[in-house]
Design an enzyme around this catalytic site. Structure first.
Site, short mmCIF file in Angstrom:
data_model
loop_
_atom_site.label_atom_id
_atom_site.label_comp_id
_atom_site.label_asym_id
_atom_site.label_seq_id
_atom_site.Cartn_x
_atom_site.Cartn_y
_atom_site.Cartn_z
N LYS A 51 27.67 30.62 33.28
CA LYS A 51 28.84 31.29 32.71
C LYS A 51 29.92 31.47 33.77
O LYS A 51 29.67 31.29 34.97
CB LYS A 51 28.42 32.66 32.13
CG LYS A 51 27.80 33.59 33.16
CD LYS A 51 27.32 34.87 32.54
CE LYS A 51 26.72 35.78 33.63
NZ LYS A 51 26.39 37.11 33.12
N ARG B 80 23.66 48.43 27.86
CA ARG B 80 24.88 47.64 27.74
C ARG B 80 24.84 46.91 26.40
O ARG B 80 25.47 47.32 25.45
CB ARG B 80 25.01 46.68 28.94
CG ARG B 80 26.36 46.01 29.05
CD ARG B 80 26.47 45.17 30.31
NE ARG B 80 25.48 44.11 30.39
CZ ARG B 80 25.39 43.23 31.38
NH1 ARG B 80 26.20 43.33 32.41
NH2 ARG B 80 24.48 42.28 31.37
N TYR C 153 52.44 41.04 58.25
CA TYR C 153 53.02 42.15 57.50
C TYR C 153 52.39 43.47 57.90
O TYR C 153 51.17 43.59 58.04
CB TYR C 153 52.81 41.94 56.00
CG TYR C 153 53.64 40.84 55.39
CD1 TYR C 153 55.04 40.89 55.40
CD2 TYR C 153 53.03 39.74 54.79
CE1 TYR C 153 55.80 39.88 54.83
CE2 TYR C 153 53.78 38.73 54.21
CZ TYR C 153 55.16 38.80 54.24
OH TYR C 153 55.91 37.80 53.67
N MET D 266 50.09 35.74 51.29
CA MET D 266 49.83 34.99 50.07
C MET D 266 49.28 33.59 50.36
O MET D 266 48.36 33.11 49.69
CB MET D 266 51.11 34.87 49.24
CG MET D 266 50.90 34.15 47.91
SD MET D 266 52.42 33.99 46.96
CE MET D 266 52.77 35.70 46.55
#
Length: 358
Positions: A35, A130, A255, A303
């Site tokens: 999955k 669950r 940064y 990024m």
């Protein structure tokens, strides 16, 4: 490619990890969990590589259809079952087995007229709370499924453990006892064990096991590494040095100026960042490998780039390989450093990073 940031997926390691499951559970059939795009490894390619598994487990019908349309013939189990009545036609068309875990699913199966009965796994909630029928409701659900013309009669019963990765917890033994207390009156094959239970709780193996994270060479335990468990990492996330800077003592990097050079030193700029799925929250000191030499992240992750300390590394050049996790740098170690779990990192690599299958 102009930007050599890549995921390398080791097919032989994947198949070796499946073989390891066979060694541990020689009497069990294997439902290989693929999955969520095979935990980030590529669902179609992984399905093809795991041809020796007895069945494949996916979360939803879309994943199952993707496999069928890629030519995968293996049995496929939808582990969340169906969510809407309209999905039953697709379940018939693509020959999926379904997990039934809620009363509404049972009622829909009873009301429909299918061309042929479907294979069903009945999920019982033994304590995770669950999905699954309550213990006291499970026998009634079993009986109704057995009486339903739309259901094949060789129903498999299953449950899922909440704390199998905690070797000190009693809850796995308690869930095991609770499951068998109600399922022993149901003549069926049974499935309980996820990766952690396969590795640590042999009494849970039963007729079917459901390996997930261990197939990808990752340990489900905090206290044991994949190497301890004889598992081989399948994914290697790597990039390359695109610049080398000679910086003076006191120079701030990146940064927020979160790291300052303690001396005159070389710093490497690497072509990977949070836009590729490397965690922005990775702190200074997070380990990386440059040409298989261990070093550390310095400065905040950007990024598209991050920066590394080159002081421990000899003879570094532009274009040299930087390993973010994989062989010799387990993803479990990075996950611990960034306060995450391995699953999160494997799944978090973004689509702009190409996969190379070896």
């Amino acid at each position: 490619m102009s930007r050599n940031t890549v995921l390398k997926i080791d097919i032989s390691a994947l198949q070796q990890n499946l073989k390891r499951v066979r060694e541990i559970t020689p009497k069990s059939k294997i439902l290989a969990m693929i999955k969520a795009n095979a935990y980030g490894h590529g669902i179609v390619q992984v399905a093809k590589a795991l041809h020796a598994a007895d069945a494949l487990g996916v979360a939803c019908i879309e994943e199952g259809i993707q496999l069928r349309e890629a030519g995968i013939k293996a049995p496929i189990v939808l582990v969340e079952g169906f969510l809407h009545e309209s999905e039953l036609a697709l379940i018939e068309q693509y020959n999926f087995a379904i997990v039934v875990h809620q009363k509404f699913q049972l009622e829909i199966l009873e009301e429909q007229q299918l061309a042929a009965p479907v294979n069903v796994w009945l999920k019982i909630d033994s304590g995770m709370h669950r999905l699954g029928f309550k213990l006291e409701d499970s026998q009634n659900a079993w009986q109704r499924l057995q009486a339903c013309n739309n259901v094949c009669k060789d129903i498999i019963t299953m449950t899922h453990f909440a704390n199998a990765d905690d070797l000190q917890s009693q809850s796995t033994s308690e869930q095991l006892a609770a499951f068998y207390a109600v399922s022993n009156v149901m003549p069926s094959e049974k499935s309980l064990a996820n990766s952690a239970a396969i590795l640590a709780w042999p009494e849970t193996h039963a007729e079917w096991v459901r390996p997930g994270i261990m197939l990808y060479g990752v340990s489900p335990f905090v206290t044991k590494s994949a190497r301890d468990l004889d598992l081989t990492p399948v994914m290697t996330f790597s990039s390359e040095i695109i610049a080398i800077r000679h910086l003076l003592k006191g120079s701030a990097i990146g940064y927020g100026s979160t790291w300052h050079c303690p001396e005159d030193m070389l710093v490497g700029v690497v072509a990977v960042g949070y836009g590729d799925g490397y965690p922005r929250r990775a702190p200074n000191g997070t380990p990386l490998l440059v040409n298989n030499q261990r070093t550390q992240l310095v400065g905040r992750v950007s990024m598209d780039m991050l920066t590394v300390d080159l002081r421990p590394c000899a003879n570094v050049n532009i274009g040299d390989k930087v390993t973010l996790w994989g062989n010799n740098l387990p993803v479990e170690e990075i996950a611990k450093t960034v306060n995450a779990i391995s699953y999160e990192l494997l799944l978090g690599v973004t689509g702009r990073v190409p996969k190379v299958y070896q």
